[in-house]
Design a protein around this motif. Structure first.
Motif, PDB file in Angstrom:
ATOM      1  N   ASP A  87      46.025   9.691  84.452  1.00 36.94           N
ATOM      2  CA  ASP A  87      45.365  10.714  83.878  1.00 36.94           C
ATOM      3  C   ASP A  87      44.688  11.098  84.329  1.00 36.94           C
ATOM      4  N   PRO A  88      43.837  12.244  84.962  1.00 38.62           N
ATOM      5  CA  PRO A  88      42.868  12.705  85.917  1.00 38.62           C
ATOM      6  C   PRO A  88      41.495  12.425  84.690  1.00 38.62           C
ATOM      7  N   SER A  89      41.964  12.617  83.095  1.00 36.46           N
ATOM      8  CA  SER A  89      41.010  12.889  82.149  1.00 36.46           C
ATOM      9  C   SER A  89      40.806  12.004  82.413  1.00 36.46           C
ATOM     10  N   ARG A  90      41.026  10.329  82.586  1.00 40.67           N
ATOM     11  CA  ARG A  90      40.305   9.200  81.922  1.00 40.67           C
ATOM     12  C   ARG A  90      39.932   8.542  83.968  1.00 40.67           C
ATOM     13  N   ALA A  91      40.082   8.913  85.109  1.00 43.66           N
ATOM     14  CA  ALA A  91      39.421   8.130  86.118  1.00 43.66           C
ATOM     15  C   ALA A  91      37.927   8.491  86.315  1.00 43.66           C
ATOM     16  N   TYR A  92      37.305   9.060  86.109  1.00 44.31           N
ATOM     17  CA  TYR A  92      36.472   9.064  85.895  1.00 44.31           C
ATOM     18  C   TYR A  92      35.397   7.999  85.175  1.00 44.31           C
ATOM     19  N   TYR A 118      38.102   9.796  89.919  1.00 40.43           N
ATOM     20  CA  TYR A 118      37.234   8.350  89.834  1.00 40.43           C
ATOM     21  C   TYR A 118      36.065   8.566  90.790  1.00 40.43           C
ATOM     22  N   LYS A 119      36.615   8.838  92.283  1.00 41.35           N
ATOM     23  CA  LYS A 119      35.512   8.702  92.464  1.00 41.35           C
ATOM     24  C   LYS A 119      33.861   9.387  92.415  1.00 41.35           C
ATOM     25  N   ALA A 120      34.261  10.315  91.633  1.00 45.61           N
ATOM     26  CA  ALA A 120      33.494  11.051  90.793  1.00 45.61           C
ATOM     27  C   ALA A 120      32.501   9.924  90.184  1.00 45.61           C
ATOM     28  N   GLY A 121      33.171   9.040  89.260  1.00 48.90           N
ATOM     29  CA  GLY A 121      32.317   8.648  88.248  1.00 48.90           C
ATOM     30  C   GLY A 121      32.273   7.264  88.966  1.00 48.90           C
ATOM     31  N   TYR A 122      32.629   6.568  89.974  1.00 51.73           N
ATOM     32  CA  TYR A 122      32.145   5.570  91.285  1.00 51.73           C
ATOM     33  C   TYR A 122      30.397   5.407  91.901  1.00 51.73           C
ATOM     34  N   VAL A 123      30.924   7.025  92.373  1.00 55.66           N
ATOM     35  CA  VAL A 123      29.451   7.052  92.512  1.00 55.66           C
ATOM     36  C   VAL A 123      28.412   7.116  91.677  1.00 55.66           C
TER      37      VAL A 123
END
Length: 291
Positions: A87-92, A118-123
């Motif tokens: 779910d894209p809403s939890r990826a960050y 996800y990538k935006a949160g991981y960086v």
């Protein structure tokens, strides 16, 4: 300049086929679990937990001597669970926690959007890790500088490295704020891991630790000399005649001179502008014991 970008990495991350390796442990199943498992339900559970496709191989390895693992049912369940998980809403937030991407979302409906979020949160997470690495180096250098063991060239090099890292941390914190507030905007930041390795004096920490160990060794020798001097004093107090008294008196004086010589060696070492990594900080304490 080395950079991280908030755009253009989706394909690379998807091809890496990584995700939530931190959630993935040993998939050992007991004989009873192998017999009792509903493989569709197991796949669905693994999908909703974000586990990678390699889990199936572990189940097969654990259960093949007891039962035939229903791979089709497992894969069907996992695909359904993956749609729930991806779910894209939890990826960050998943990226922000630092979990590493596996193949769980490959082929799902919102794969591209999920991976991008996800990538935006991981960086952001990764930049925080870089700041922590800078802080660890700063703390190590500060402890060495505050120990009082270093003067001259060694201290100057430590101080130069410390000032360099202070500046690096300032910029890293600024980049962390930019990433945290990007809200989908493209942001270019520096790779501080590479810059940490470019401290002005990269060998200074190693040299300072070696010097600290040498000083600690010398201090242990001081302790041994003082113990021997105390013992010589006690023997003088218990001496039964002048001959015995003079023997231990000479031993005490020999130890005092050994202590003074070692102190001069240590002072010279600590004040040396280019201290040796293998200094002679031994005493001749042992020779005193045979007087």
């Amino acid at each position: 300049m080395n950079t991280f970008r908030l755009t253009g990495m989706t394909a690379k991350l998807a091809l890496l086929g990584l995700f939530l390796s931190g959630l993935q442990g040993c998939a050992v199943m007991s004989e009873e679990e192998c017999y009792a498992t509903n493989w569709y339900d197991k796949g669905y559970q693994d999908g909703t937990e974000g586990k990678g496709s390699g889990m199936l191989g572990e189940y097969v390895e654990a259960c093949s001597k007891y039962v035939n693992v229903d791979r089709n049912s497992y894969n069907q369940g996992r695909r359904q669970g993956a749609e729930v998980f991806c779910d894209p809403s939890r990826a960050y937030n998943i990226g922000l926690q630092g979990y590493t991407l596996t193949d769980i979302c490959r082929g799902t409906r919102y794969e591209s959007e999920f991976v991008e979020n996800y990538k935006a949160g991981y960086v952001v997470y990764d930049m925080g890790q870089q700041i922590e690495e800078i802080d660890r180096n700063l703390s190590d250098i500060r402890d060495l500088m505050d120990s009082g063991n270093f003067r001259g060239d060694t201290y100057d090099k430590l101080r130069s490295n410390y000032r360099y890292l202070e500046q690096l941390r300032y910029h890293a914190q600024d980049d962390y704020s930019k990433l945290s507030n990007a809200n989908g905007r493209r942001v270019t930041v520096r790779n501080y891991r590479n810059e940490i390795n470019r401290m002005p004096y990269p060998d200074a920490m190693r040299d300072a630790r070696a010097m600290k160990d040498n000083i600690a060794k010398a201090n242990r020798e001081f302790d041994a000399i003082r113990r021997d001097m105390e013992e010589a004093n006690r023997r003088m107090d218990r001496a039964e005649d002048d001959h015995e008294y003079n023997r231990y008196r000479k031993q005490w004086e020999c130890l005092r001179h050994a202590e003074q010589r070692l102190k001069r060696k240590l002072d010279d070492y600590q004040h040396s502008y280019h201290p040796s990594r293998h200094p002679d900080l031994n005493s001749d304490r042992q020779s005193c014991m045979y007087r």
